[in-house]
Design a protein around this motif. Structure first.
Motif, PDB file in Angstrom:
ATOM      1  N   TYR A  36      39.422  48.417  47.547  1.00  0.00           N
ATOM      2  CA  TYR A  36      38.638  49.629  47.759  1.00  0.00           C
ATOM      3  C   TYR A  36      38.021  50.011  46.421  1.00  0.00           C
ATOM      4  CZ  TYR A  36      41.431  49.902  51.984  1.00  0.00           C
ATOM      5  OH  TYR A  36      42.028  49.625  53.176  1.00  0.00           O
ATOM      6  N   PHE A  37      36.854  50.598  46.454  1.00  0.00           N
ATOM      7  CA  PHE A  37      36.268  50.967  45.162  1.00  0.00           C
ATOM      8  C   PHE A  37      36.773  52.339  44.728  1.00  0.00           C
ATOM      9  CE2 PHE A  37      32.925  52.314  48.191  1.00  0.00           C
ATOM     10  CZ  PHE A  37      32.547  53.556  47.717  1.00  0.00           C
ATOM     11  N   HIS A  38      36.859  52.521  43.420  1.00  0.00           N
ATOM     12  CA  HIS A  38      37.396  53.782  42.911  1.00  0.00           C
ATOM     13  C   HIS A  38      36.276  54.747  42.546  1.00  0.00           C
ATOM     14  CE1 HIS A  38      36.664  52.760  38.688  1.00  0.00           C
ATOM     15  NE2 HIS A  38      37.309  51.621  38.835  1.00  0.00           N
ATOM     16  N   ILE A  39      36.673  55.963  42.173  1.00  0.00           N
ATOM     17  CA  ILE A  39      35.658  56.995  41.988  1.00  0.00           C
ATOM     18  C   ILE A  39      34.780  56.724  40.768  1.00  0.00           C
ATOM     19  CG2 ILE A  39      36.896  58.778  43.249  1.00  0.00           C
ATOM     20  CD1 ILE A  39      38.076  59.794  40.759  1.00  0.00           C
ATOM     21  N   GLY A  40      35.283  55.904  39.845  1.00  0.00           N
ATOM     22  CA  GLY A  40      34.425  55.486  38.733  1.00  0.00           C
ATOM     23  C   GLY A  40      33.340  54.542  39.223  1.00  0.00           C
ATOM     24  N   ASN A  41      33.717  53.652  40.110  1.00  0.00           N
ATOM     25  CA  ASN A  41      32.717  52.758  40.708  1.00  0.00           C
ATOM     26  C   ASN A  41      31.715  53.556  41.534  1.00  0.00           C
ATOM     27  OD1 ASN A  41      34.223  50.481  39.833  1.00  0.00           O
ATOM     28  ND2 ASN A  41      35.505  50.602  41.634  1.00  0.00           N
ATOM     29  N   ALA A  42      32.191  54.658  42.081  1.00  0.00           N
ATOM     30  CA  ALA A  42      31.331  55.462  42.951  1.00  0.00           C
ATOM     31  C   ALA A  42      30.190  56.102  42.173  1.00  0.00           C
ATOM     32  CB  ALA A  42      32.158  56.551  43.648  1.00  0.00           C
ATOM     33  N   ARG A  43      30.406  56.280  40.877  1.00  0.00           N
ATOM     34  CA  ARG A  43      29.386  56.988  40.097  1.00  0.00           C
ATOM     35  C   ARG A  43      28.022  56.311  40.181  1.00  0.00           C
ATOM     36  NH1 ARG A  43      29.274  59.398  33.855  1.00  0.00           N
ATOM     37  NH2 ARG A  43      27.698  60.925  34.397  1.00  0.00           N
ATOM     38  N   PRO A  44      27.915  55.024  39.841  1.00  0.00           N
ATOM     39  CA  PRO A  44      26.582  54.418  39.969  1.00  0.00           C
ATOM     40  C   PRO A  44      26.079  54.377  41.409  1.00  0.00           C
ATOM     41  CG  PRO A  44      28.245  52.758  39.488  1.00  0.00           C
ATOM     42  CD  PRO A  44      28.890  54.088  39.277  1.00  0.00           C
ATOM     43  N   ILE A  71      32.672  36.194  45.746  1.00  0.00           N
ATOM     44  CA  ILE A  71      33.442  35.037  45.281  1.00  0.00           C
ATOM     45  C   ILE A  71      33.582  35.110  43.771  1.00  0.00           C
ATOM     46  CG2 ILE A  71      31.321  33.625  45.253  1.00  0.00           C
ATOM     47  CD1 ILE A  71      34.871  32.267  45.781  1.00  0.00           C
ATOM     48  N   ASP A  72      34.803  35.140  43.297  1.00  0.00           N
ATOM     49  CA  ASP A  72      35.083  35.033  41.858  1.00  0.00           C
ATOM     50  C   ASP A  72      36.599  34.940  41.697  1.00  0.00           C
ATOM     51  OD1 ASP A  72      36.083  37.618  42.162  1.00  0.00           O
ATOM     52  OD2 ASP A  72      35.251  38.334  40.279  1.00  0.00           O
ATOM     53  N   ASP A  73      37.072  34.924  40.466  1.00  0.00           N
ATOM     54  CA  ASP A  73      38.520  34.758  40.230  1.00  0.00           C
ATOM     55  C   ASP A  73      39.344  35.855  40.896  1.00  0.00           C
ATOM     56  OD1 ASP A  73      37.929  32.562  38.743  1.00  0.00           O
ATOM     57  OD2 ASP A  73      38.148  33.542  36.788  1.00  0.00           O
ATOM     58  N   LYS A  74      38.844  37.084  40.788  1.00  0.00           N
ATOM     59  CA  LYS A  74      39.613  38.196  41.357  1.00  0.00           C
ATOM     60  C   LYS A  74      39.710  38.085  42.876  1.00  0.00           C
ATOM     61  CE  LYS A  74      37.200  41.622  39.608  1.00  0.00           C
ATOM     62  NZ  LYS A  74      36.225  41.250  38.578  1.00  0.00           N
ATOM     63  N   MET A 267      38.030  55.390  33.350  1.00  0.00           N
ATOM     64  CA  MET A 267      38.771  54.993  34.540  1.00  0.00           C
ATOM     65  C   MET A 267      38.446  53.538  34.839  1.00  0.00           C
ATOM     66  SD  MET A 267      38.702  56.525  38.435  1.00  0.00           S
ATOM     67  CE  MET A 267      39.607  58.007  38.037  1.00  0.00           C
ATOM     68  N   SER A 268      39.462  52.708  34.969  1.00  0.00           N
ATOM     69  CA  SER A 268      39.181  51.317  35.278  1.00  0.00           C
ATOM     70  C   SER A 268      40.362  50.666  35.969  1.00  0.00           C
ATOM     71  CB  SER A 268      38.826  50.538  34.016  1.00  0.00           C
ATOM     72  OG  SER A 268      39.980  50.334  33.241  1.00  0.00           O
ATOM     73  N   LYS A 269      40.024  49.639  36.683  1.00  0.00           N
ATOM     74  CA  LYS A 269      41.056  48.891  37.394  1.00  0.00           C
ATOM     75  C   LYS A 269      42.103  48.372  36.435  1.00  0.00           C
ATOM     76  CE  LYS A 269      40.144  48.756  41.840  1.00  0.00           C
ATOM     77  NZ  LYS A 269      38.897  48.176  42.326  1.00  0.00           N
ATOM     78  N   SER A 270      41.620  47.822  35.295  1.00  0.00           N
ATOM     79  CA  SER A 270      42.571  47.166  34.402  1.00  0.00           C
ATOM     80  C   SER A 270      43.517  48.168  33.742  1.00  0.00           C
ATOM     81  CB  SER A 270      41.834  46.338  33.356  1.00  0.00           C
ATOM     82  OG  SER A 270      40.728  47.034  32.859  1.00  0.00           O
ATOM     83  N   LEU A 271      43.041  49.398  33.507  1.00  0.00           N
ATOM     84  CA  LEU A 271      43.944  50.386  32.920  1.00  0.00           C
ATOM     85  C   LEU A 271      44.875  50.980  33.975  1.00  0.00           C
ATOM     86  CD1 LEU A 271      41.533  52.271  30.497  1.00  0.00           C
ATOM     87  CD2 LEU A 271      43.474  50.847  29.850  1.00  0.00           C
TER      88      LEU A 271
END
Length: 466
Positions: A36-44, A71-74, A267-271
């Motif tokens: 699911y996308f997070h609210i930081g992703n929602a900004r753009p 398609i990618d590593d993730k 805000m980021s997935k990795s953090l």
RNA sequence: GGCGGCAUAGCCAAGCGGCUAAGGCAGUGGAUUGCAAAUCCUCCAUCCCCCGUUCGAAUCGGGGUGCCGCCUCCA
């Protein structure tokens, strides 16, 4: 007054002049659909949606393209964790993306290309780069050779030397330069794969945007948007690929939004400090988040907090209330004297919104103009029993126009309107006989269902809680 | 080390050389209301610090201080 945008390529505000008069080609980097996308992703997503709507409302014919990276590593990692195929994973989260983005009031793009549906295009793009001497193969991988592109670094304003000395990436000895990036990746056992001239494999990340934007928007596009973290390396690499392949300027205006912060950190997935839009939707009307994201300029970081959302909710309620009250007045009140003050205020707010938005999409500034109109409308409604219907209609038109751009005004009605009306009738009978216990009971009952009652000289009206 | 951003009232946030420093939230005191809600009126900042430029600076230049980001997947 013309639209001016801040172009990250030149680091200046420039007058916006699309390459074809009246038409705008607009590409935005979309999500990798592994979660699911997070609210930081929602900004753009929200921001560029508003920019697109503003361009449309300014009379442009906008072709808006947003990709799905499927398609990618993730994707592969996540699919394995969830015991799904990569394609199944993509389906699931693309569906979720639409649900969440729709809830945020994001208009659907004209085209949503997906990397795995454009493999031929991508292979062809890689072929061209090899033919032109910008890429080389190693054991089934294909790399872009950055030193073949003189202007590499022009977007991030970094020289190759600077980039190399600051590089934190693991050095792959096989590559000619540590900054060379993969265009095509040989597949490992168990990974999804496609046949290619270089063997079985899959596309690298950067190449998909170049290939897909070229396919749907041509070699040169007007606006390319995304988060600031994409400037390097993603967008830098897109420029290198596209300009080496076509020999033309890839993008005229590069627009990047600043981050959404939480506790003063990105805000980021990795953090791991993220909150998904799904999470927010459980507690808040998503349009509150939309308003919140528009309450700061897009190039400034915005700090997320519960308090901030609560403030956004109150502010948005003020606009919604005004819109509701305005409509109620048009239904229930008679025509009165002309109110030049209201007419002037609406006119001035209208001009103000345009002027402010024309200055690099200053949504926060435009909100000020909108609230000026809100106050003027409220003042008119509170000062006059018989209203200036014509001026109010102009005001309504103004708010509608604003909402076509901002998209955060609630205009829904309830489907149990009859039942609500019955209860209100009963309550008003109770009030007439001073049976306030019963009257308050009904009000509380409706409130528990999210219906707010307001008594006015023109009768009782109701609205849904935001 | 390279590149970049930010610092405006209790909170959020516009403004980018010149009217009384937008607007929202919270708060104050009134009006209105059966009580509410909504709404209206009222009050509420001289712009992180220092030095400059200028007739004039929150806005420009220099120096501080503090915070943040990119240079690795990341919107």
């Amino acid at each position: 007054m013309a639209l001016v945008v801040y172009n990250d390529l030149t680091r200046k505000k420039e007058e916006f002049i699309p390459s074809k008069q009246g038409k705008v080609s607009f590409y935005v980097c979309g999500p990798t659909v592994y979660d699911y996308f997070h609210i930081g992703n929602a900004r753009p997503f929200v921001l560029f949606d508003v920019f697109r709507r503003y361009l449309e409302s300014s009379g442009y014919d906008v072709l808006y393209v947003q990709n799905f990276t499927d398609i990618d590593d993730k994707m592969i990692k996540r699919a394995n964790e969830m015991q799904l195929t990569v394609a199944e994973l993509a389906e699931q989260f693309i569906a979720a993306y639409y649900e969440d983005a729709d809830a945020l009031g994001v208009k659907r793009a004209n085209i949503y290309p997906r990397a795995t549906h454009e493999i031929d295009e991508i292979i062809n793009f890689v072929k061209i780069l090899i033919e032109k001497g910008h890429a080389y193969t190693i054991e089934g991988d294909v790399y872009f050779e950055v030193s073949t592109f003189q202007e590499y670094g022009k977007l991030s304003k970094q020289s190759l030397d600077d980039l190399q000395s600051g590089a934190r990436i693991d050095i792959d000895k096989r590559k000619k330069n540590p900054l060379d990036f993969v265009l095509w990746k040989a597949s490992k056992p168990g990974e999804p794969l496609w046949e290619s001239p270089w063997g079985k494999g899959r596309p690298g990340w950067h190449i998909e945007c170049s290939a897909m934007s070229t396919k749907y928007l041509g070699d040169s596009i007007d606006i390319h948007g995304g988060g600031s973290d994409l400037i390097f390396p993603h967008h830098e690499n897109e420029i290198a690929q596209s300009e080496c392949a076509s020999g033309k300027q890839f993008v005229k205006y590069w627009l990047h939004n600043a981050y959404l912060m939480i506790d003063k950190e990105k805000m980021s997935k990795s953090l791991g400090n993220f909150m998904t839009v799904r999470d927010i939707r459980k507690k808040y009307n998503p349009l509150i988040l939309r308003y919140f994201l528009l309450s700061a300029h897009y190039r400034s970081p915005i700090n997320f907090s519960a308090e901030g959302l609560d403030q956004a909710q109150k502010a948005l309620e003020r606009i919604d209330n005004c819109y509701g009250d305005l409509n109620f007045a048009l239904e229930t009140r008679k025509t009165g004297a002309k109110d030049q003050i209201l007419t002037d205020a609406i006119k001035s707010a209208d001009v103000g919104v345009t002027a402010t938005m024309n200055d690099d999409f200053n949504t926060a500034g435009a909100l000020g103009n909108i609230f000026d109109a809100v106050r003027a409308i409220n003042v008119h409604l509170s000062k006059h029993t018989d209203v200036d219907v014509s001026a109010l209609q102009d005001a309504k038109e103004f708010l509608n126009k604003v909402n076509d751009i901002f998209g955060f005004i609630q205009r829904n009605k309830d489907n149990n309107e009859n039942e609500i009306d019955e209860l209100i009738k009963e309550r008003n009978l109770a009030r007439k006989t001073s049976n306030f216990a019963r009257s308050d009971e009904i009000r509380d009952l409706l409130l528990s269902r999210g219906i707010i009652i307001e008594d006015t000289p023109q009768g009782t009206r109701w609205k849904k809680q935001i």
